[in-house]
Scaffold this motif. Sequence first.
Motif, PDB file in Angstrom:
ATOM      1  N   HIS A  48     117.540 102.337 101.140  1.00  0.00           N
ATOM      2  CA  HIS A  48     117.484 100.802 100.728  1.00  0.00           C
ATOM      3  C   HIS A  48     119.028 100.545 101.468  1.00  0.00           C
ATOM      4  CE1 HIS A  48     114.442 101.132  97.768  1.00  0.00           C
ATOM      5  NE2 HIS A  48     113.744 100.632  98.727  1.00  0.00           N
ATOM      6  N   GLU A  50     121.080  97.990 101.329  1.00  0.00           N
ATOM      7  CA  GLU A  50     122.037  97.277 100.350  1.00  0.00           C
ATOM      8  C   GLU A  50     122.835  98.424  99.782  1.00  0.00           C
ATOM      9  OE1 GLU A  50     119.160  96.065 101.371  1.00  0.00           O
ATOM     10  OE2 GLU A  50     119.947  94.211 102.425  1.00  0.00           O
ATOM     11  N   ASN A  51     122.151  99.320  99.344  1.00  0.00           N
ATOM     12  CA  ASN A  51     122.743 100.251  98.294  1.00  0.00           C
ATOM     13  C   ASN A  51     124.025 101.177  98.979  1.00  0.00           C
ATOM     14  OD1 ASN A  51     121.155 100.019  96.099  1.00  0.00           O
ATOM     15  ND2 ASN A  51     119.658 101.443  96.678  1.00  0.00           N
ATOM     16  N   MET A  53     125.899  99.594 101.360  1.00  0.00           N
ATOM     17  CA  MET A  53     126.974  98.387 101.776  1.00  0.00           C
ATOM     18  C   MET A  53     128.037  98.809 100.920  1.00  0.00           C
ATOM     19  SD  MET A  53     124.636  95.608 103.089  1.00  0.00           S
ATOM     20  CE  MET A  53     123.504  95.762 104.524  1.00  0.00           C
ATOM     21  N   VAL A  54     128.580  99.831 100.738  1.00  0.00           N
ATOM     22  CA  VAL A  54     129.953 100.176  99.882  1.00  0.00           C
ATOM     23  C   VAL A  54     130.849 100.821 100.783  1.00  0.00           C
ATOM     24  CG1 VAL A  54     128.655 100.031  97.556  1.00  0.00           C
ATOM     25  CG2 VAL A  54     128.923 102.185  98.843  1.00  0.00           C
TER      26      VAL A  54
ATOM     27  N   GLY B  46     121.035 103.703  92.882  1.00  0.00           N
ATOM     28  CA  GLY B  46     121.377 102.503  93.864  1.00  0.00           C
ATOM     29  C   GLY B  46     120.617 101.466  93.106  1.00  0.00           C
ATOM     30  N   LYS B  47     121.226 100.211  93.193  1.00  0.00           N
ATOM     31  CA  LYS B  47     120.820  99.211  92.281  1.00  0.00           C
ATOM     32  C   LYS B  47     119.894  98.313  93.078  1.00  0.00           C
ATOM     33  CE  LYS B  47     124.062  99.194  88.849  1.00  0.00           C
ATOM     34  NZ  LYS B  47     125.168 100.171  89.481  1.00  0.00           N
ATOM     35  N   ASN B  48     120.098  98.261  94.508  1.00  0.00           N
ATOM     36  CA  ASN B  48     118.976  97.501  95.326  1.00  0.00           C
ATOM     37  C   ASN B  48     117.824  98.284  95.462  1.00  0.00           C
ATOM     38  OD1 ASN B  48     121.808  96.181  96.306  1.00  0.00           O
ATOM     39  ND2 ASN B  48     120.361  94.690  96.362  1.00  0.00           N
TER      40      ASN B  48
ATOM     41  N   ARG C  86     124.464  89.951  97.774  1.00  0.00           N
ATOM     42  CA  ARG C  86     122.987  90.755  98.011  1.00  0.00           C
ATOM     43  C   ARG C  86     123.160  92.116  97.729  1.00  0.00           C
ATOM     44  NH1 ARG C  86     120.465  87.342 102.796  1.00  0.00           N
ATOM     45  NH2 ARG C  86     121.330  85.359 101.997  1.00  0.00           N
ATOM     46  N   ILE C  87     124.472  92.819  97.463  1.00  0.00           N
ATOM     47  CA  ILE C  87     124.639  93.902  97.176  1.00  0.00           C
ATOM     48  C   ILE C  87     124.955  94.060  95.649  1.00  0.00           C
ATOM     49  CG2 ILE C  87     126.479  95.968  97.623  1.00  0.00           C
ATOM     50  CD1 ILE C  87     127.118  94.190 100.166  1.00  0.00           C
ATOM     51  N   PHE C  90     127.911  95.876  92.652  1.00  0.00           N
ATOM     52  CA  PHE C  90     129.145  95.459  91.903  1.00  0.00           C
ATOM     53  C   PHE C  90     128.844  94.236  91.219  1.00  0.00           C
ATOM     54  CE2 PHE C  90     130.806  97.332  95.974  1.00  0.00           C
ATOM     55  CZ  PHE C  90     131.377  98.316  95.491  1.00  0.00           C
ATOM     56  N   HIS C 126     132.590 103.508  94.464  1.00  0.00           N
ATOM     57  CA  HIS C 126     132.232 103.302  95.705  1.00  0.00           C
ATOM     58  C   HIS C 126     133.300 102.720  96.502  1.00  0.00           C
ATOM     59  CE1 HIS C 126     128.061 103.183  94.723  1.00  0.00           C
ATOM     60  NE2 HIS C 126     128.078 102.182  93.834  1.00  0.00           N
TER      61      HIS C 126
END
Lengths: 306, 103, 266
Positions: A48, A50-51, A53-54, B46-48, C86-87, C90, C126
Motif C-alpha cells: 500500500h 501510503e505505508n 510514504m515515510v 502499516g496502518k494504511n 493520508r499517511i 503518524f 520511520h
Amino acid sequence: MNAPVFSVPDTIGAAARGLPARGGVGLKPEHFREILATAPDIGFFEIHAENYMVDGGPFHHYLGRIRERYPLSIHGVGLSIGGESPLDADHLDRLAMLLARYQPESFSEHLAWASHGDVFLNDLLPVPYHAGTLARVCDHIDQVQDRLRRRMLLENPATYVEFAASTMAETEFIAEVVRRTGCGLLLDVNNVHVACVNHHRDPYAYIDALPAEAVGQIHLAGFAQDVDAAGEPLLIDSHGAPVAQAVWDLYRHALARVGPVATLIERDNDIPALPVLLAEAHQAERLMGEALAPSIARGFPCGACA
Amino acid sequence: MNKTMTAASLALALGAALTVAAAPAAAADGKMSMEKEHCYGVALKGKNDCKAGAGTTCAGTSKTDYQSNAFVAVPKGTCEKTVSKTSPTGYGQLKEFKPKMAG
Amino acid sequence: MRGMRVSDQRIFADALLTGRPSCPPGLTAWNGSDPERRFAIYRSNVIVSLIDALADTFPVTQQLVGEEFFRAMARLFVQEHPPRSRILAFYGEGLANFIEAFAPAAAVPYLADVARLEMLRVSAYHAADAMPLTAEAISRLLADVAVLPEARIGLHPSLAVLRSGHAVVSLWAAHQAADAAQALAAVDPEAAETALVLRAGLDVEISRIPDGAAAFIEQMRQGAAFGDAAEQASAADPAFDLAATLGLLMRGGAITTMTIPRSATS
C-alpha cells in the motif's frame, strides 16, 4: 501447472513490462525477514503506497531489498479519485517520488473517495454513477496518469449502499472510464462477489460487462458476512479470511475471459503465516494454468500481455 | 566565567567515548549507568490499507457499538498496579485522592 | 442538476464521523431495506480503523488504562481530531495533549507522557536514515584539538529527547517485561525521568538519560558549538559526564556529522 521460472527483474522498464501472470501476496512487515531469509517462490509482492510514504527506517530498508528480488505492485489507498475535492497535489508528488524510487511493475488505485476537505477518512467510500461523477473521476485519472507518466489500473469497489442519484450501472461507468482515460483495470473478484451479493446482481454478468482486455491485475480476498435491515446477506470486504469457494469459482470465470493475469491474495486482517498466503497464491497459479490450455487452443488473447 | 571545558578536556572525553563506543555493550552500559530499553522484534504495522476492519460488522461486538456512549470513566489496566507515594490507593482507582501536602 | 450537490460528500463525511445525520440522504438498497444499517458499515469501518491505528501506536498507553477505556477515549479523539494526513503512520500526534485535557484520565497523571514517548518511538522508527560517523572520522578531529570546541555535531534524524515529571521510561519498560504487573511494582511513577529515543540501525531504543546528557543533546540540536554545549550541560547538571554521553550517542550511531566551521580552522 508450469509456473514461469522466476528471474530477477531489472527495474528499468518494469512498468512497460508489467507484472508477471503469476500469484502474488501483500507485503506485510511481519513477513519482511522471513521473505529475505527463505526467498519464497512467488510472482510478486504488493504494497500500500501510503505505508511507505515515510522518510526512512525499516519499511524502506526491507522493501528495497525485497524489491531487488521480486516484481512489485504499488497499490494506493489515499488518492481519493472519486472525491469531490480536487486531487491532493502534495500527495500525488509523494506518490510520484515513491514510484520513481521503486519502479513498480504496476500502480493501481480505487474507484472510491477517502478524503473530504483536509480530513482523511481512511475508508474506500462509494460514488454515485452519473455523468457528473464520470467526468470528475476521468479528470482525476487523467491528472494521475499525466503526473505519474504511466497507465494506472482502477479497482472496482466493494460497496454496501447504492445511490438514488446513479443513472449508470457500475460496470457501464467503469467501462466508460477505461474508454475515456485509457486506464487499465484491477479486477477485484472478491469485490465483485461482495458488491453483487450486497446489491442482488449477477457477478458473472458483472465480469462479462467489463472490458476484459483492460484487466492488468486481479485481486482475491476473503470477506465477512453480516445481514442488512431486512435480514438479507450483507458481505463485508474484510480481507480477514481465506478466499471463499464462490470467489474461486468466479475467478475461474474471470480467467476464462481475461486469460492468465497477475493475481494478488489480499490479507490485511488476521494475517496468517506466510506459507498459508503463498499456498493461496499458488492455487491461483494452478487455476491460471488450467485456464491457459483451452484459451490458447481457442486463440484467446493473453490479458497479461495486452 | 570559569571554563571547565577546555579543548583538552573535550578531546579527552571524545577519546574516551571512542573507547566506550567500541567496548562490548554490557560493559559500556554499566560504565555509563544509562539504562537502555530495546524493543526487540517490534515491527510496526502499516496502518494504511483497503480492508473493512475486523469487527466492523453490525453484529454487535464492543468494538462496533458506535451508538454506545457509555464512557467508562474508570481505567482498568496496568495503571492499577503502579504505586504512588502521594495516593494511598495508587493510580487509576475509583476513589478520589488528594496529593499529600508537603510537611 | 441531477445527482450529487457539491456538499454531498461533506454530509457523508459528517455522518461518518459524528453520526449527524445518522444516515446521509439519497442512499438506497435493492430490497428497500433501511440504508442506515448498510451505511453503518462505513461508519464503523472509519471509526474502528482509526481507533485500531491509535491502538497500534500506543500499546502501553492502552495497557495502562485497559482496552475498554482506551478505545472509548480514542473514539472521542478520532471524532474530535480525525486524520489530516493520508499517511496514517503518524496519526495520533495530538493524543498526548488530548489525554492531558481529558478529565476521566486525570487519575493516571503520567498517561500523557507515556503517550508522548510512544509517539516518539513511531516517529523514530520511520525517521530518515543517516550514516553514523565512523570512529576513524571522529579520531581525525582529534588531530586539531585547538578547534574542537568550535565543532558542530549533527545528530541522527530519529533522535528525540522527552523530559517528563514522571518515570516515563521505567513505566514504558515495565510493559516490555513478561510480567508487567510485577515489573511495575518496582517503579515509582513520580520519579522524574528523561527519555532518549533513538533508532540504532533498524531498532528503536529508549534510554533513560541524566539531565546533563539531555541538556547537551538539546544544545547540539540547536546548533551550539561542542564546547558551549558541554559547558551548558555541566551548568545544568554538575554530574554531567561528557565521555559517557558521547559514548552513548556513538554506540547508537547518533552522531552523523562533526564539522569545524571554516572561520575556526587555523
